[in-house]
Scaffold this motif. Structure first.
Motif: not given
Length: 774
Positions: A333-337
């Motif tokens: 999720a952090r990567i996608d953000a």
């Protein structure tokens, strides 16, 4: 380990089985731990830990050498390379041009070389030797970075960020303060593991417990997990040195009281403390390893030489799954953000070692694989105060941790709280008061107070045990000075044994509160070796058989591993609840050999490890079989109470004579020592009973049952070779099979039997008929 507020179920990886004589300076991971002096690495530049930091800004300690399009990442006895063409064969060459290692570039453009001796190297394309990196240095494990690596880093005082280790790898962290920054500096604790301690939005944050207690909490993901860089292996040298660097970097922050930190965590993060503390970070104040193991192999993965597929293998597979690229949902999720650092830190994940294959391919002890993963071999290097807590019937880490308590020989103070029960017992209300006192005295350096713990305990207990159990312990240091409180604490016996947890007067049945506590000055607790000999009529007698007592006395059973369910947990996932339902059936007739004493004339308290010394033979075509020995209490009210078990693959019966005692057999588990049984030959096999503490009441009978592995553990499942062979146990004058247990005198036992709700100790209706075939 528990997910959420506390832990996250330690399903511990292991290498093959261990022995006490296998440790050497070459295989002991702590023997090469850095001293806090020499400066050999390049100093780090100060790095921001903002989540938006680009990956290129955090390459610090060791120069990154780029020869387009490659980037080499030299480290401490390892080196990695990224940005290469997938599929290319690369060679690591030393300063003489000799090939020191080869590797194939993976689909993410990376390759890693491990176990590289210190020296100067280059990496070249095997097909095009002219395509190569510039020379670079690989460092020795005892080379320590300049202090500026730690002092120059400015970590975020609140929330998610990154810190940089000596080889430039960045580890994801999350910081939670107990109050506004201006109210600091704060006493600080670090949790370090491969779960998700740095996840800024966990379902139930473990850090909340410590901020409630007034501590700053720093959760750090080990390399190769979460948003941390590097590749994953279970506590290889890089992870251990990362832990050193993490402690020193956190301690250098201005919001850390006295620039000293403690370590916390249950199970995996508890075990991590042992590895990190053995590297002796100068700024480490104390550790609190809870629900840990003493040996990844014989303690969990191959107890008695038998593979534990129910927990050990499953945990290993889970760790491998979560360590793959984007393997943890919160990191994805952090990567996608848009977290570019987290994204870049996934590049080496395809270089993770296949730990599952390593476990399955190595059923015997080897110095190379097993010794570095056995904390019992290096806890003697830990030089800070230690508080250990754990449960005898721990369904994950096994309860054998107590056998290393006397090995913390460099620690100035070692305290232990030992209790019956399961994996979460170490953080329950029975242990919490002493745990808080320890942290306050050795990390915060303040007079201990249980006020905040009284608020947190019911919440914690509700999450873990399903009942809002509060604390009953008094706030015993109110009105004292710090020096007075410390002197009182240090003057008390360091070993506490919590008896009959789950049956405390006034608490709900099954609640994690002890009925009574006894304290002792040392471990092992001083005891007498009480011996009971297998006798005729399926009895245990206090005198050995004599020559005139009848010859050829033999009891046999069929080694049927399918005779009972694999575990006695009827409700998967409910093992920690106060109202857990156990399913502990009796073995069918003929599938077990059982022996019991006459009713005991006096209360008999047993504390420590035991041994079942069995003379046996088998008709198995392989000349081998697996044994499980279980101790239980037969009460006058018709209830049988589970106490403890031990296991042994008979071909691995060879003993380490230097480590074994009358009360504790220690097998070598080396392949060279394995020996099947010859047909018709009686052999002595000593089965180690894992340590326990139990009060057998006067009027009860002590029972010992021998059968194939299975049915006597909550989660452990054994890959047993028992296939229906007949096992015979001799108990005559020539073959005096016996049970030996450590009997402790002068322990005050409360009158009356506890309710049949002991934590981790199922009850069942005692069977009146014999189960063996005479």
């Amino acid at each position: 380990m528990v997910a959420g507020l506390v832990l996250a179920g330690c399903r511990d990886v292991a290498a093959p089985a261990a022995t006490d004589t296998a440790a050497t300076a070459a295989t002991d991971p702590a023997a090469t731990a850095p001293a806090a002096t020499a400066s050999t690495a390049e100093p780090a530049t100060g790095t921001s830990t903002d989540a938006s930091t680009d990956a290129s800004t955090v390459d610090a300690t060791t120069a990154r050498i780029a020869t387009a399009p490659w980037t080499t990442l030299p480290g401490w006895e390892q080196v990695a390379l990224v940005d290469a063409e997938p599929g290319h064969e690369l060679e690591l060459t030393d300063d003489t041009g000799a090939v020191a290692g080869t590797g194939t570039v993976d689909d993410l453009g990376a390759v890693q070389f491990r176990d590289v001796s210190a020296g100067a190297y280059t990496i070249r394309d095997a097909a095009e030797p002219g395509t190569a990196t510039a020379p670079f240095d690989v460092h020795a494990l005892d080379e320590v970075p300049d202090r500026s690596l730690y002092d120059a880093q400015q970590l975020s005082a609140e929330g998610f960020g990154y810190l940089t280790t000596r080889d430039g790898t960045t580890l994801s962290i999350n910081v939670s303060l107990p109050g506004p920054l201006e109210e600091g500096p704060f006493p600080t604790v670090v949790e370090y593991s491969g779960y998700e301690p740095s996840n800024p939005s966990p379902a139930v944050p473990f850090g909340l417990l410590f901020t409630t207690l007034g501590y700053a909490y720093v959760g750090i993901n080990v390399r190769g997990t979460g948003c941390s860089g590097g590749s994953f292996s279970f506590f290889d040298a890089a992870q251990r040195l990362d832990g050193y660097d993490a402690i020193e970097t956190v301690a250098a922050q201005p919001w850390v009281l006295d620039h000293r930190v403690g370590m916390v965590g249950v199970s995996y993060p508890g075990i991590a403390q042992l590895f990190v503390a053995a590297t002796r970070p100068p700024s480490l104040a104390a550790i609190t390893p809870m629900s840990v193991l003493e040996d990844s192999a014989t303690g969990v993965m191959y107890p008695g030489g038998i593979l534990n597929t129910g927990f050990g293998v499953n945990w290993t597979r889970q760790r491998m799954e979560e360590a793959r690229p984007r393997g943890q949902a919160w990191a994805a999720a952090r990567i996608d953000a848009g977290d570019a650092t987290c994204a870049a830190n996934q590049r080496l994940r395809l270089q993770n070692l296949d730990l599952t294959a390593q476990v399955l391919d190595n059923p015997f002890w080897t110095d190379e694989l097993a010794a570095p993963l056995a904390p019992r071999l290096f806890v003697d290097r830990i030089d800070v105060p230690v508080f250990v807590a754990g449960a005898w019937q721990d369904e994950q880490t096994g309860g054998r941790f107590a056998t290393m308590l006397d090995r913390f020989t460099s620690s100035p103070h070692v305290y232990a709280s030992l209790v019956n029960g399961v994996h979460t017992e170490s953080i329950g209300p029975g242990v919490l008061p002493r745990y808080v006192e320890f942290l306050d005295l050795y990390v915060a350096r303040r007079v201990p107070s249980l006020d905040a713990a009284r608020f947190a305990a019911p919440i914690l207990s509700s999450v873990l045990f399903g009942t809002p159990q509060g604390l009953t312990a008094p706030d015993r240091f109110a009105g004292r000075t710090y020096d007075e409180a410390l002197a009182t604490f240090e003057g008390e016996p360091p070993i506490e044994v919590l008896f009959e947890e789950g049956a405390a007067d006034g608490a709900p049945p099954g609640a994690p509160v002890p009925r009574w506590i006894s304290s002792f000055e040392s471990w092992p607790v001083p005891a007498v070796a009480g011996a009971w000999y297998l006798d005729a009529g399926e009895t245990l007698a206090t005198a050995p058989p004599t020559a005139g007592a009848g010859a050829d006395r033999v009891t046999s059973y069929t080694a049927d591993a399918t005779a009972v369910p694999a575990t006695f947990l009827d409700e998967p996932g409910a093992v920690w609840r106060y109202d857990v339902t156990w399913d502990w059936p009796q073995a069918p007739d003929g599938t077990a050999a059982s022996f019991a004493t006459v009713p005991l004339a006096a209360d008999t308290v047993v504390i420590g490890s035991g041994s079942a010394d069995l003379w046996l033979r088998t008709d198995a075509p392989t000349g081998d079989t697996d044994l499980e020995v279980t101790i239980s209490e037969l009460r006058p009210d018709g209830q049988e109470v589970y106490v403890q078990s031990g296991w042994l693959r008979v071909s691995q019966r060879a003993l380490d004579d230097d480590a074994s005692t009358e009360l504790r057999p220690v097998q070598t588990h080396r392949e060279a020592d394995a020996a099947p049984l010859d047909a018709g030959e009686w052999v002595l096999a000593r089965v180690e009973l894992f340590p326990f503490a139990h009060a057998f009441r006067a009027g009860s009978r002590l029972r010992m049952t021998v059968d194939a592995p299975g049915g006597n553990r909550a989660e452990w499942v054994f890959d047993t070779i028992a296939r229906g062979e007949t096992v015979e146990i001799a108990h005559d004058a020539e073959h005096p099979s016996r049970l030996v247990l450590p009997v402790v005198a002068d322990v005050d036992v409360p009158a009356g039997y506890p309710s049949c709700t002991l934590r981790g100790q199922p009850c069942r209706t005692a069977r009146a008929e014999p189960v063996a075939q005479p």
